[in-house]
Design a protein around this motif. Structure first.
Motif, PDB file in Angstrom:
ATOM      1  N   LEU A  68       0.837  -1.200   0.000  1.00 31.71           N
ATOM      2  CA  LEU A  68       0.000   0.000   0.000  1.00 31.71           C
ATOM      3  C   LEU A  68       0.877   1.257   0.000  1.00 31.71           C
ATOM      4  N   LEU A  69       2.031   1.149   0.648  1.00 31.62           N
ATOM      5  CA  LEU A  69       2.950   2.294   0.687  1.00 31.62           C
ATOM      6  C   LEU A  69       3.376   2.693  -0.718  1.00 31.62           C
ATOM      7  N   ILE A  70       3.670   1.702  -1.545  1.00 28.28           N
ATOM      8  CA  ILE A  70       4.151   2.011  -2.891  1.00 28.28           C
ATOM      9  C   ILE A  70       3.008   2.529  -3.763  1.00 28.28           C
ATOM     10  N   HIS A  71       1.810   2.015  -3.534  1.00 29.33           N
ATOM     11  CA  HIS A  71       0.645   2.553  -4.259  1.00 29.33           C
ATOM     12  C   HIS A  71       0.442   4.033  -3.925  1.00 29.33           C
ATOM     13  N   VAL A  72       0.478   4.331  -2.616  1.00 29.30           N
ATOM     14  CA  VAL A  72       0.231   5.721  -2.206  1.00 29.30           C
ATOM     15  C   VAL A  72       1.394   6.618  -2.640  1.00 29.30           C
ATOM     16  N   ALA A  73       2.619   6.074  -2.636  1.00 29.04           N
ATOM     17  CA  ALA A  73       3.768   6.866  -3.098  1.00 29.04           C
ATOM     18  C   ALA A  73       3.552   7.285  -4.556  1.00 29.04           C
ATOM     19  N   PHE A  74       3.108   6.344  -5.388  1.00 30.23           N
ATOM     20  CA  PHE A  74       2.854   6.675  -6.796  1.00 30.23           C
ATOM     21  C   PHE A  74       1.671   7.644  -6.917  1.00 30.23           C
ATOM     22  N   ALA A  75       0.622   7.410  -6.126  1.00 30.33           N
ATOM     23  CA  ALA A  75      -0.561   8.280  -6.193  1.00 30.33           C
ATOM     24  C   ALA A  75      -0.193   9.708  -5.818  1.00 30.33           C
ATOM     25  N   ALA A  76       0.504   9.857  -4.690  1.00 26.27           N
ATOM     26  CA  ALA A  76       0.861  11.201  -4.219  1.00 26.27           C
ATOM     27  C   ALA A  76       1.908  11.834  -5.142  1.00 26.27           C
TER      28      ALA A  76
END
Lengths: 244, 219
Positions: free
Chosen positions: A74-82
């Protein structure tokens, strides 16, 4: 208190930075709602800088946490999203400063804003377990939003702007539905951040479509910063749990 | 002349493809696709620019990035969504090859368009080589690396992640075009941006060597 220099101490320091950004963003939000002029000189610059700082901080914090502390996808998903959102917002801000005219809607910046939703939706589906809430929620929540978008189409016409607004509304509704069906609400701060992201983009899409200036739309910028600060705090809290 | 250059550059490479195997063949195939994407993008952009010529839209900033990033990354989408093929971090190299192939053709378009001669042309080509060309390679590589990060994910989330990565690539591309084409001081930032991205990609590509990871999180 954690011993200085340990991963948990660094994580606590990062969380404190997000709390500070959250406080600033809430302050800006309050200025729009509660002051007579709903703004002050330099308000929009400060709001833009806060948004950019907060979303880029989420990108860096999530990427750092993923590579150094935990393999929570989830961290990497949110990193890409942000990260995508930061770039889109930077593009929007740079375009209005450099080209000097208001950016058309839809445009490249909106592609970046749209990109937040697939990352978050896919991330939540990947990490959390589907609960027993009935699937028809998936129709009920986006329903009113789709109705508003269709009303806009009837009022303004079927244009690229109204079509993109429909897409934003569907994506915002879907994000809320996924967070309900996959129990994201168990992480309250993360859930609040998710709701705030959805509300921000609903307001922004509506504002960009109707093009009627209203002081209330001034909350969009601070609300975006609030959402990312909440996402940052929520995810670092989750990382802390995993580390402990 | 674009079509002629494309054919002259790509046809010999097709013959080379016959002799190559495995990873080498894939890399060259992606490079050839990049050249093809460059030729297609030239014609698509030309018609779209004409279409929006009388509007307030700035095509090289708002249209070209969408068209170019889509065409460059098309084989990644086809491989993953249609054929369901999953590669490891080799995907970053394949994607970068497509981007560089695109840049080779685009460089040719710009050189012939501006008709610069003498030392000026050498400097111009070198500047493009370390800025725009690297940018094209890195933008597609971002998508490739992002897909590699999702290696263990379920197939269900793949379309969403692909779309998200695509939006990231076009936004960075648009920002680069905006800074390089419309600013004075901002050009310096635009020149540094691809090189910075290249170094970042190099670090993440070798991250297992540079930063040994923590144990997996059980979520």
């Amino acid at each position: 208190m954690e011993a200085p220099g340990t991963p948990l101490a660094r994580l606590a320091a990062l969380s404190s930075a997000f709390y500070l950004l959250l406080a600033i963003s809430i302050g800006l939000f309050g200025v729009v709602l509660f002051t007579p002029d709903h703004s002050f000189p330099g308000f929009y610059d400060l709001s833009n800088y806060t948004q950019l700082l907060t979303s880029s901080a989420v990108t860096i914090a999530c990427a750092f946490a993923y590579f150094r502390w935990s393999r929570d996808v989830l961290l990497i998903h949110v990193a890409f999203a942000a990260g995508g959102w930061t770039l889109a917002n930077a593009f929007w801000y740079a375009y209005t400063l450099i080209i000097g005219t208001s950016l058309p809607y839809p445009t490249v910046a909106d592609a970046g804003f749209v990109g937040v939703f697939p990352f978050l939706i896919a991330g939540y589906q990947e990490v959390f377990v589907r609960n027993r809430l009935p699937s028809w929620i998936g129709l009920v929540v986006p329903g009113p939003l789709v109705a508003v978008a269709l009303w806009l189409m009837m009022d303004i016409g079927v244009t690229p702007a109204t079509l993109l607004t429909l897409l934003f509304f569907v994506l915002c509704g879907s994000l809320v539905v996924v967070s309900l069906l996959y129990s994201v609400y168990l992480y309250r701060v993360l859930f609040l951040g998710t709701l705030a992201i959805a509300v921000t983009h609903i307001l922004n899409a509506y504002r960009s479509t109707v093009l009627e200036p209203h002081w209330l739309f001034g909350v969009v910028g601070p609300l975006a910063a609030i959402s990312f600060a909440l996402l940052g705090i929520g995810l670092l809290g989750r990382t802390k749990e995993a580390m402990e | 002349m674009i079509l002629e250059f494309y054919l002259a550059a790509s046809l010999p490479l097709f013959f080379l493809l016959v002799f190559l195997e495995g990873e080498q063949r894939r890399i060259l195939a992606f490079l050839v696709w990049g050249l093809s994407a460059g030729a297609i993008a030239y014609f698509v952009n030309y018609h779209l620019f004409l279409l929006f010529a009388s509007t307030a839209v700035v095509p090289e900033v708002t249209i070209a990035p969408v068209v170019e990033e889509f065409l460059k990354s098309l084989p990644l989408f086809v491989l993953l969504l249609v054929f369901g093929k999953r590669y490891s971090k080799e995907l970053l190299v394949l994607a970068m090859a497509s981007g560089f192939g695109f840049a080779i053709l685009e460089n040719y378009v710009f050189i012939t368009h501006y008709e610069i001669a003498g030392i000026g042309s050498i400097i111009y080509v070198m500047m493009r080589g370390i800025t725009t060309s690297v940018m094209h390679g890195c933008m597609t590589a971002i998508i490739g690396y992002g897909i590699f990060l999702t290696y263990g994910f379920s197939r269900r989330s793949l379309p969403a992640v692909l779309f998200g990565l695509f939006t990231v690539a076009i936004t960075v591309h648009a920002l680069f075009n905006l800074l390089i084409g419309h600013t004075g001081f901002g050009k310096l930032l635009a020149i540094d941006l691809p090189l910075l991205l290249f170094v970042l990609l190099l670090v993440v590509y070798n991250r297992e060597v540079l930063f040994p990871g923590p144990p997996d999180l059980i979520s």
